[in-house]
Design an enzyme around this catalytic site. Structure first.
Site, short mmCIF file in Angstrom:
data_model
loop_
_atom_site.label_atom_id
_atom_site.label_comp_id
_atom_site.label_asym_id
_atom_site.label_seq_id
_atom_site.Cartn_x
_atom_site.Cartn_y
_atom_site.Cartn_z
N GLU A 39 40.65 43.36 37.96
CA GLU A 39 39.67 43.70 36.93
C GLU A 39 38.30 43.54 37.58
O GLU A 39 38.00 42.48 38.14
CB GLU A 39 39.81 42.76 35.74
CG GLU A 39 38.84 43.13 34.64
CD GLU A 39 38.91 42.24 33.40
OE1 GLU A 39 39.80 41.37 33.33
OE2 GLU A 39 38.05 42.42 32.53
N ARG A 265 50.97 31.86 41.07
CA ARG A 265 49.63 32.10 41.62
C ARG A 265 49.31 31.02 42.64
O ARG A 265 49.90 29.95 42.65
CB ARG A 265 48.59 32.20 40.51
CG ARG A 265 48.38 30.98 39.67
CD ARG A 265 47.60 31.30 38.39
NE ARG A 265 46.25 31.74 38.66
CZ ARG A 265 45.73 32.89 38.22
NH1 ARG A 265 46.44 33.73 37.52
NH2 ARG A 265 44.49 33.21 38.49
N LYS A 275 38.03 32.94 37.73
CA LYS A 275 36.87 33.84 37.85
C LYS A 275 35.74 33.43 36.92
O LYS A 275 34.57 33.60 37.27
CB LYS A 275 37.30 35.27 37.51
CG LYS A 275 37.49 36.14 38.74
CD LYS A 275 37.48 37.59 38.34
CE LYS A 275 38.84 38.19 38.54
NZ LYS A 275 38.96 39.53 37.99
P1 ATP Z 1 41.02 37.27 34.95
O1 ATP Z 1 42.19 38.12 34.52
O2 ATP Z 1 40.90 35.98 34.26
O3 ATP Z 1 39.74 38.02 35.02
P2 ATP Z 1 42.35 37.16 37.47
O4 ATP Z 1 42.06 36.17 38.54
O5 ATP Z 1 43.71 37.26 36.90
O6 ATP Z 1 41.28 36.82 36.41
P3 ATP Z 1 42.47 39.98 38.09
O7 ATP Z 1 41.39 40.82 38.59
O8 ATP Z 1 43.09 40.34 36.80
O9 ATP Z 1 41.86 38.54 37.98
O10 ATP Z 1 43.58 39.78 39.20
C1 ATP Z 1 44.09 40.85 39.96
C2 ATP Z 1 45.45 40.48 40.46
O11 ATP Z 1 45.37 39.33 41.27
C3 ATP Z 1 46.40 40.16 39.32
O12 ATP Z 1 47.64 40.80 39.58
C4 ATP Z 1 46.53 38.68 39.38
O13 ATP Z 1 47.79 38.28 38.93
C5 ATP Z 1 46.32 38.37 40.86
N1 ATP Z 1 45.77 37.04 41.03
C6 ATP Z 1 44.68 36.51 40.47
N2 ATP Z 1 44.51 35.23 40.80
C7 ATP Z 1 45.55 34.91 41.62
C8 ATP Z 1 45.96 33.71 42.30
N3 ATP Z 1 45.25 32.58 42.21
N4 ATP Z 1 47.07 33.78 43.06
C9 ATP Z 1 47.77 34.91 43.16
N5 ATP Z 1 47.45 36.05 42.54
C10 ATP Z 1 46.36 36.07 41.78
#
Ligand code: ATP
Ligand code: MG
Length: 561
Positions: A39, A265, A275
């Site tokens: 995102e 994660r 984030k």
């Molecule tokens: P948010 O959804 O709260 O904005 P997010 O960290 O999930 O934050 P995204 O941009 O939705 O951000 O994440 C993109 C991809 O990265 C998603 O598939 C998510 O599952 C993966 N991802 C995010 N944080 C982690 C992490 N700490 N370890 C592994 N994968 C992650």
């Protein structure tokens, strides 16, 4: 973290790859198609790197492809700056989506049509309740939710209202479109989830074309289906969303049937990977920006000098598991050291200089000695370093009254200056305050190159720079941003490390370092790995410490806050 998680794995040895291998062998899929779906509401961090390496990695290993898809369904929080930064960071990490760059917003028209499809099938309705009312009637883990009074609207009324939502007739929050599933479901995600919200906000890509936007759940699986994604890999918090993911695919005329799989994660000690918190660190001025070298963002790690190979190696070592865990920051630093030890050129720099005068070296004279660029790699070559009567060594490398185990320079003691000569300290000169400001030493001309012809040994080899041509530099010691191993995301300010950045302004580096614009890290001998910061000025370079030669974080953690 379990022993299994810690074990170094060969590529291809985790449950996701097992599933993919089985699907290819059974013929369920001819080729594997994955996607990385950020995102664009912030910069990518080391946690995202795990997901990127997994998604792009399996596509590479199994000869498939991986899409980069921006999950841009919430224009209130998303910006073009983030889109550009994310592309730059994925490329920097070493991956390429080729022509497969997509945006959820590419599918807004199709998603809208599918929403009408659900309405016509009696499986979606427009709800006039407020967000608070919807939340209040959703029920709990132990109690069912309550049906909305608007749940039984006719298909015609729903279609009319939904079209008017799209046409912009209603203000933000006035109505939503919800799926009609089951308000008593044991899975809260199936209690009539919201599919569309009204949001009168222009979108970075679609401009003013839309004032209703799909929810993550409604956009994600359908985007996967449109792109013929075979394995939709996401983190564990989406496990409870999987029944909803499947419900949409079963109830819509989608062109393919992707499946979602969840993995743990990445969590790292002394690090926050939320984030929201990272955004607050930037907005609140706790760091200088998303690329502050203390940040766990890929932009921050790059500026700190961490090579992308080290991040890929780290991700390979931690593996992919289904149980959440917290990985030691030391493990990440270990991977950084392993890569830099192999690849980083060696240089000499003195962070806290102490002047040395070689009394028996002729005034006005100097010479060049040869210094190896890498001890294990003769191909890296040598460089010439100037030696003369006035030098600087590290203040810590001298003690006037050394304890038993201090083997470096002290009055009367002989040590080796790396690549140069043996020197012996004759006198420590002090200022009025009693501080040592200069050492008077002698050198042995027979020890040129650092060895004595009579075979006598010294206990220490010190790094040094020559006063005649050393270049003044600023060095920024980068330490963990947090003082406790598992900082809380809700109260992160309480555990911010006041010493996360130590700035040393009076450092001296050998001239080769000032001349070099290479942003890649080098080893300052005996000190650690450092890289040139973009804040460098001509004649005054600035260096960030990428990582020390040994664990420094453990000491910091043990120190009282
Ligand atoms: P948010 O959804 O709260 O904005 P997010 O960290 O999930 O934050 P995204 O941009 O939705 O951000 O994440 C993109 C991809 O990265 C998603 O598939 C998510 O599952 C993966 N991802 C995010 N944080 C982690 C992490 N700490 N370890 C592994 N994968 C992650
Ligand atoms: Mg997310």
């Amino acid at each position: 973290m379990t022993a299994v998680d810690r074990a170094v794995r060969e590529p291809g040895q985790d449950f996701i790859r097992d599933i993919i291998r089985a699907d290819l062998e059974s013929g369920r899929h001819k080729t594997v198609v994955t996607r990385f779906p950020p995102e664009p509401n912030g910069y990518l961090h080391i946690g995202h790197a795990k997901s990127i390496c997994l998604n792009f990695g399996v596509a590479e290993e199994f000869g498939g492809r991986c899409h980069l898809r921006f999950d841009d369904t919430n224009p209130a929080k998303e910006e073009q700056e983030y889109i550009e930064a994310i592309k730059r960071d994925v490329r920097w990490l070493g991956f390429d989506w080729g022509e497969h760059l997509y945006h959820a917003s590419d599918y807004f028209e199709q998603l809208y049509a599918w929403a009408e499809h659900l309405i016509r099938a009696g499986k979606a309705y427009v709800d006039d309740q407020s967000q608070e009312e919807i939340r209040a009637t959703r029920g709990t883990l132990t109690e069912p939710g309550k049906n909305s009074p608007f749940r039984d609207r006719s298909v015609e009324e729903n279609l009319d209202l939904f079209r008017r939502m799209r046409a912009g007739e209603f203000p933000n929050g006035a109505r939503v479109l919800r799926a009609k599933i089951d308000m008593a479901s044991g899975n809260i995600n199936l209690r009539d989830p919201v599919l569309y919200r009204i949001l009168h906000v222009p979108h970075p890509r679609t401009g003013n074309a839309w004032c209703i936007y799909p929810s993550y759940d409604f956009a994600h699986g359908q985007s996967d289906a449109i792109e013929h994604i075979t394995h939709s890999l996401c983190t564990l918090e989406f496990e409870d969303h999987r029944p909803l993911y499947d419900w949409f695919l079963e109830n819509l005329p989608v062109p393919s049937r992707p499946r979602q799989y969840e993995f743990a994660r990445l969590n790292l000690t002394y690090t926050v990977l939320s984030k929201r918190v990272l955004t607050e660190l930037v907005r609140g001025g706790h760091v200088t920006g998303w690329d502050d070298p203390r940040m766990p963002t890929l932009a921050g790690l790059r500026r700190r000098g961490v090579p992308p190979e080290a991040i890929r190696e780290f991700v390979r070592r931690i593996g992919v598991a289904k149980a959440n865990s917290v990985v030691d920051l030391a493990m990440f630093e270990h991977a950084i050291r392993d890569v830099l030890n192999r690849t980083a050129p060696r240089r000499m720099a003195v962070l806290r200089p102490l002047k040395v005068v070689i009394e028996n070296y002729p005034e006005g004279q100097s010479e060049e000695v040869e210094a190896a660029n890498h001890p294990d790699d003769p191909a890296a070559g040598v460089r010439r370093v100037r030696f003369g009567r006035e030098l600087y060594i590290e203040r810590d490398d001298f003690m006037e009254n050394p304890p038993k185990k201090f083997f470096r320079l002290a009055p009367g003691r002989e040590v080796r200056l790396r690549y140069a000569y043996f020197i012996t300290c004759r006198e420590a000169v002090k200022n009025a305050a009693g501080e040592v400001v200069e050492l008077r030493c002698t050198y042995d001309p027979a020890t040129r190159g650092g060895n004595a012809p009579d075979g006598r040994k010294v206990q220490a080899t010190l790094h040094w720079v020559s006063a005649a041509d050393a270049v003044p530099a600023e060095v920024r010691l980068i330490n963990p941003l947090f003082t406790c191993p598992e900082p809380s995301a809700s109260d992160f300010a309480a555990s911010l490390n006041p010493h996360s950045l130590e700035v040393l302004k009076d450092c001296l580096v050998e001239p080769a370092l000032a001349a070099d614009n290479d942003p890649r890290a080098v080893q300052f001998e005996r000190l650690g790995y450092f890289c040139r910061d973009p804040d460098s000025q001509p004649g005054r370079p600035v260096f960030n410490r990428t990582v020390g030669l040994r664990d420094t974080w453990a000491k910091i953690a043990a120190a009282p806050a």
